[in-house]
Write a protein that holds these residues in place. Sequence first.
Motif, short mmCIF file in Angstrom:
data_model
loop_
_atom_site.label_atom_id
_atom_site.label_comp_id
_atom_site.label_asym_id
_atom_site.label_seq_id
_atom_site.Cartn_x
_atom_site.Cartn_y
_atom_site.Cartn_z
N HIS A 297 46.25 42.07 43.24
CA HIS A 297 46.37 43.53 43.26
C HIS A 297 45.37 44.14 44.23
O HIS A 297 45.69 45.08 44.98
CB HIS A 297 46.14 44.09 41.85
N ALA A 298 44.14 43.60 44.22
CA ALA A 298 43.12 44.12 45.13
C ALA A 298 43.51 43.88 46.59
O ALA A 298 43.37 44.76 47.45
CB ALA A 298 41.77 43.47 44.82
N ILE A 299 44.00 42.68 46.86
CA ILE A 299 44.41 42.34 48.23
C ILE A 299 45.58 43.22 48.68
O ILE A 299 45.63 43.68 49.83
CB ILE A 299 44.77 40.85 48.32
N PHE A 300 46.54 43.46 47.76
CA PHE A 300 47.69 44.31 48.09
C PHE A 300 47.21 45.70 48.47
O PHE A 300 47.64 46.28 49.48
CB PHE A 300 48.64 44.39 46.90
N ALA A 301 46.29 46.27 47.65
CA ALA A 301 45.79 47.62 47.92
C ALA A 301 45.14 47.68 49.31
O ALA A 301 45.38 48.60 50.10
CB ALA A 301 44.80 48.03 46.85
N LYS A 302 44.30 46.68 49.62
CA LYS A 302 43.61 46.65 50.90
C LYS A 302 44.61 46.54 52.07
O LYS A 302 44.45 47.17 53.11
CB LYS A 302 42.63 45.47 50.94
N SER A 303 45.63 45.74 51.86
CA SER A 303 46.61 45.51 52.93
C SER A 303 47.35 46.79 53.29
O SER A 303 47.65 47.04 54.46
CB SER A 303 47.63 44.45 52.50
N TYR A 304 47.65 47.60 52.30
CA TYR A 304 48.43 48.82 52.54
C TYR A 304 47.56 50.03 52.87
O TYR A 304 48.08 51.06 53.26
CB TYR A 304 49.33 49.12 51.33
N ASN A 305 46.26 49.90 52.67
CA ASN A 305 45.38 50.99 53.07
C ASN A 305 44.08 50.39 53.61
O ASN A 305 43.04 50.39 52.96
CB ASN A 305 45.07 51.90 51.87
N TYR B 167 38.30 47.20 49.86
CA TYR B 167 37.58 46.03 50.37
C TYR B 167 36.51 45.57 49.36
O TYR B 167 36.34 44.37 49.13
CB TYR B 167 36.89 46.36 51.70
N LEU B 168 35.83 46.55 48.81
CA LEU B 168 34.74 46.20 47.89
C LEU B 168 35.26 45.52 46.64
O LEU B 168 34.63 44.61 46.11
CB LEU B 168 33.94 47.46 47.53
N LEU B 169 36.43 45.97 46.14
CA LEU B 169 37.01 45.31 44.98
C LEU B 169 37.42 43.88 45.33
O LEU B 169 37.16 42.94 44.57
CB LEU B 169 38.22 46.10 44.47
N VAL B 170 38.02 43.71 46.49
CA VAL B 170 38.43 42.37 46.91
C VAL B 170 37.21 41.45 47.00
O VAL B 170 37.21 40.34 46.46
CB VAL B 170 39.16 42.40 48.26
N SER B 171 36.16 41.92 47.65
CA SER B 171 34.97 41.07 47.82
C SER B 171 34.30 40.79 46.48
O SER B 171 33.80 39.68 46.24
CB SER B 171 33.97 41.73 48.77
#
Length: 581
Positions: A106-114, A121-125
Motif C-alpha cells: 500500500h505504501a509503495i502504491f501511494a508513492k508510485s502514484y504521487n 516516501y517516509l512510510l515506505v522507508s
Amino acid sequence: MMTILRTIFILLLLTTFGQSSFAQKKKKKNKSNISIAPVQFLTEEEQAEVDHYFLEGEKYFLLQDLSKAMSAFQKVLDLDQKNAAAHYKIGQIYSENGDMSKALPHAIFAKSYNPKNKYYYLLVSHVQTNLGDLNAAEKTYLEMLSEVPDTENYWFELAAIQFYQKKYEAALVSYQKAQDHFGPMEEITIQKQQIYLKMNRLDLAIKEGKELVALYPNEPSHALSLAQMMLSNDKYEEAEKFILSKVDHYQNNERLYIFLSEAYSKQKKYADAIDVLKVPFESTTLDLSRKIRTMAGYLEMLPNEELNQPLLELAEALVKTHPDSYQALAMTGDLYYNINERAKGREYYIQAVAIDGSNYNIWQNILSLDLELEDYDGVIEHAKMALENFPNQATLYYFEGTAYLIKNDYENAIKIFNAGKAYAARDANMNSLFHGQLGDAYNSMGDHSKSDDAYEQALKAKPDNDHVLNNYSYFLSLRKKDLDKAKEMSSKLVTDFPENSTYLDTHAWVLYMMEDFSGAEKYLKLALQYEPSGTIIEHYGDALFQLGKIDEAIIQWKAARDMADDTTTLDKKIADKQLYE
C-alpha cells in the motif's frame, strides 16, 4: 450540540488534509484545492461518496479506532482502486498494527502514484526499515531526496541507515550533503568522527574533532572528547600537546587535568602526571571515586623516592577536600602503607572506620597492622570494635584470640577461639586454624588432653596444616608420647618443606627422643644450613654429645650461648661437659 459537533468535524477535516497531500479533484468554486486523487473517472456523486468515506476514515484514525478507519478507507478503494491517499492511510494502519508485510504494498502504491509526497516516501522507508530491508530503505530515501523539494533534513536519516549497513563512504557523502545545505553542525561533525574511527582513519577523526573545538570554542566537552579519543588510541604525545594548548582557555577544568595526567603517565612522566593532579584533587566538584581510581594507579609503583612526597601531598589534599569521606581516608592509609609508613597508615584507617565502620577490608588492614606493629592490645581493642559491625566474621575472633595467645592470656584466648570457631565451621582452612590455636593455648596451660583433641580436630579439617603438624609433633616429643605418630607428622613436614629450619629441627628432635641420634644429627645439620637459631645449635650440640662427640658438642653449646638470652643451662653444660635436658 449540533453546532459543536459540526465545528469539531470541520476542524478534523482541516487537520487531516493539512497533514497529507492528495491529488486534486475537479475544482469547484469556494472548495479547497486539496482533495483525493482523481486517478480514475468518477461521477460527481461517486466523488462525493469517496470524500465522505475518506473523511470518515480520517476521523476514526485520529480517534485511534483503527478497525473502523480501515473499513472506511477500504470503501474508498472499492470506489476508487487507485486512490493514493487511501492506500497511504491503509499502509499507516497496517504499520501501526505491526503488520509491515501488508503495509508495504500500500505504501509503495501511494508513492508510485504521487511521487512528490514526502510522507509516502517516509512510510515506505519506515516499513522497509522495520522489515530489515535497509538497502531498500536507503534507495527510498535517495529517491525522495532527489524527487521531493525541501527534504534535505532527511540526509541525516539516510546517513544513519548507511552507517548501520557499514556503508561508511556513502554515509560520509550523505553527511557532507547535509553540511552543504545546513552549514557546519555539531551533530554532523560528531557523526563523521565516529565513521572515521570505524574506518580506522584516526587522523581524519582527530581533524574533525579539532574543527569541532574551533567551531564551539566555549564548549569544553568537545575538547574533552577529543583528548579522550587521542588517549584511547595511544596518541599520548599528541594528547599532551593538545591539552596543554587548551588548559589556559578552560581554566580549572578538572577533567582536562585528569586527561593531561593520564597523557603524562602513559609516557612514564610520573612526576609531571602527579603534579598536574593538584587542580582536580583540590576541587570539590570532581567525583571522589575518579580521584581515588587515579591515585590507586600509583600504589603499585611505591615506594618510590621521586613519587612518595608528591603523592602524600595529593593524599593530604584529598582528605582536606573530602574530610568526611572514609574512602579518602582509607586511600591515604593505603598510600602510607605502600611507602612503608605503617603506623601512619593505621592512623588513617582508624579515622576511616570512625566515620564508617561498614568496610570490612579496612578493619582487616587495621588488625594486620596491629599485629605487624606488635600492638596486641590494639588488636584486641580493634577486633572488639570490628565485631560490633561484623559479629559473624570468624577472622575477627581469630585476630583477637591470637593477640590474647601472644600475651600469654590463655584463658581469654581459649574463650575467644571457642566463641569464633562456630563461624569457621564451614571453612576447612579457618576451622583448622582455630583448633590449631586452641591446641597451642591448651598446651600452654598444661591441659594436654584438650590440646591433643584440638590438634586432632585441626588435622581432621586440614591434614596438611603445617603449623599444627609442627607443634603437635614437637609437643608429643617433649612428653615422649606417641612418638611414632609424632615422627609420621614431622616426616611429612620435612618432605613438604625440605628447607624450613624450624621443621627440620622439630623432626630432628622427634628422632632424638626416639634415641635415633644419628638421624637427629643429620637433620639438625641440614637445619643449620638455612636459618640457624640458638635453639637449633643447642639441639645440634646435644645430638653430638649423645653420639660421643663431646668436644664438638661443647663448641656448639658455646655458639648457642652467644645467641641465648638465658645462658644458665648452657653455662652448666659447658662447665660440667655434661648433658642437662
